[in-house]
Motif scaffolding. Structure first.
Motif, short mmCIF file in Angstrom:
data_model
loop_
_atom_site.label_atom_id
_atom_site.label_comp_id
_atom_site.label_asym_id
_atom_site.label_seq_id
_atom_site.Cartn_x
_atom_site.Cartn_y
_atom_site.Cartn_z
N ARG A 87 0.85 -1.20 0.00
CA ARG A 87 0.00 0.00 0.00
C ARG A 87 0.88 1.25 0.00
O ARG A 87 0.65 2.19 -0.76
N ASN A 88 1.88 1.26 0.88
CA ASN A 88 2.78 2.42 0.94
C ASN A 88 3.52 2.63 -0.38
O ASN A 88 3.72 3.77 -0.81
N VAL A 91 1.09 4.26 -2.91
CA VAL A 91 0.90 5.69 -2.65
C VAL A 91 2.16 6.47 -3.02
O VAL A 91 2.08 7.55 -3.61
N THR A 92 3.32 5.91 -2.70
CA THR A 92 4.58 6.60 -3.01
C THR A 92 4.77 6.74 -4.51
O THR A 92 5.14 7.82 -5.00
N TYR A 94 2.46 6.85 -6.68
CA TYR A 94 1.47 7.84 -7.11
C TYR A 94 2.04 9.25 -6.93
O TYR A 94 1.93 10.10 -7.82
N ARG A 95 2.67 9.49 -5.78
CA ARG A 95 3.25 10.81 -5.51
C ARG A 95 4.39 11.12 -6.49
O ARG A 95 4.66 12.29 -6.78
N SER A 102 2.31 2.47 -9.44
CA SER A 102 1.32 2.66 -8.37
C SER A 102 0.18 1.66 -8.51
O SER A 102 -0.20 0.98 -7.55
N LEU A 106 -0.74 -1.36 -5.88
CA LEU A 106 -2.05 -1.32 -5.21
C LEU A 106 -2.89 -2.55 -5.58
O LEU A 106 -3.64 -3.06 -4.73
N GLU A 118 -10.87 2.54 -0.06
CA GLU A 118 -10.04 3.67 -0.48
C GLU A 118 -9.00 3.22 -1.52
O GLU A 118 -8.80 3.89 -2.54
N ALA A 119 -8.36 2.09 -1.27
CA ALA A 119 -7.39 1.58 -2.24
C ALA A 119 -8.08 1.17 -3.54
O ALA A 119 -7.54 1.41 -4.63
N MET A 122 -8.65 4.21 -5.49
CA MET A 122 -7.40 4.67 -6.11
C MET A 122 -7.09 3.85 -7.36
O MET A 122 -6.68 4.40 -8.39
#
Length: 132
Positions: A87-88, A91-92, A94-95, A102, A106, A118-119, A122
């Motif tokens: 998950r981290n 998100v990373t 994605y950033r 990403s 995910l 939420e995931a 995304m």
């Protein structure tokens, strides 16, 4: 490490994990936690690199400390969870605007935790973004 993280002193958190990794290079939890601290400092490339190293190390591990599997809860004093790591990473990436990476991370995360709405949202948004 976690003490500094709780105090939002992410640079000291990174420093602690650097020392931990110097002592034990194959320390997946330290790489993951340092990656999270880097992410909090918005140093996303370093965060992704550390998290990928943790992921590679976890892939090579069998049950660890106290017989805990690699997906044990890190707050219990056991190794980083593969699920949280994925998950981290999602998100990373994605950033970093690396939407394909990403999405891949995910989707793997959702295989382990399919009820995370939420995931899933995304993932759906990433698929739309990549389709266009």
């Amino acid at each position: 490490g976690w003490v500094y993280f709780g105090l939002k002193d992410y640079q000291s958190d990174v420093s602690d994990y650097i020392r931990a990794i110097e002592i034990k290079d194959a320390y997946a939890e330290a790489y993951h936690n340092r990656g999270v601290a880097y992410a909090m400092l918005e140093r996303f490339a370093e965060a992704a690199s550390d998290m990928e190293k943790a992921y590679a190390l976890l892939a090579d591990q069998t049950p660890v400390r106290g017989g805990a599997p690699p997906d044990a809860d890190p707050r219990s004093g056991r190794l980083t969870t593969v699920r949280d790591l994925l998950r981290n990473l999602g998100v990373t990436y994605y950033r970093l605007k690396d939407y394909q990476q990403s999405l891949e991370r995910l989707e793997k995360y959702l295989e382990l935790k399919p009820d995370d709405k939420e995931a899933q949202d995304m993932v759906n948004a990433l698929k739309e973004r990549l389709k266009n």
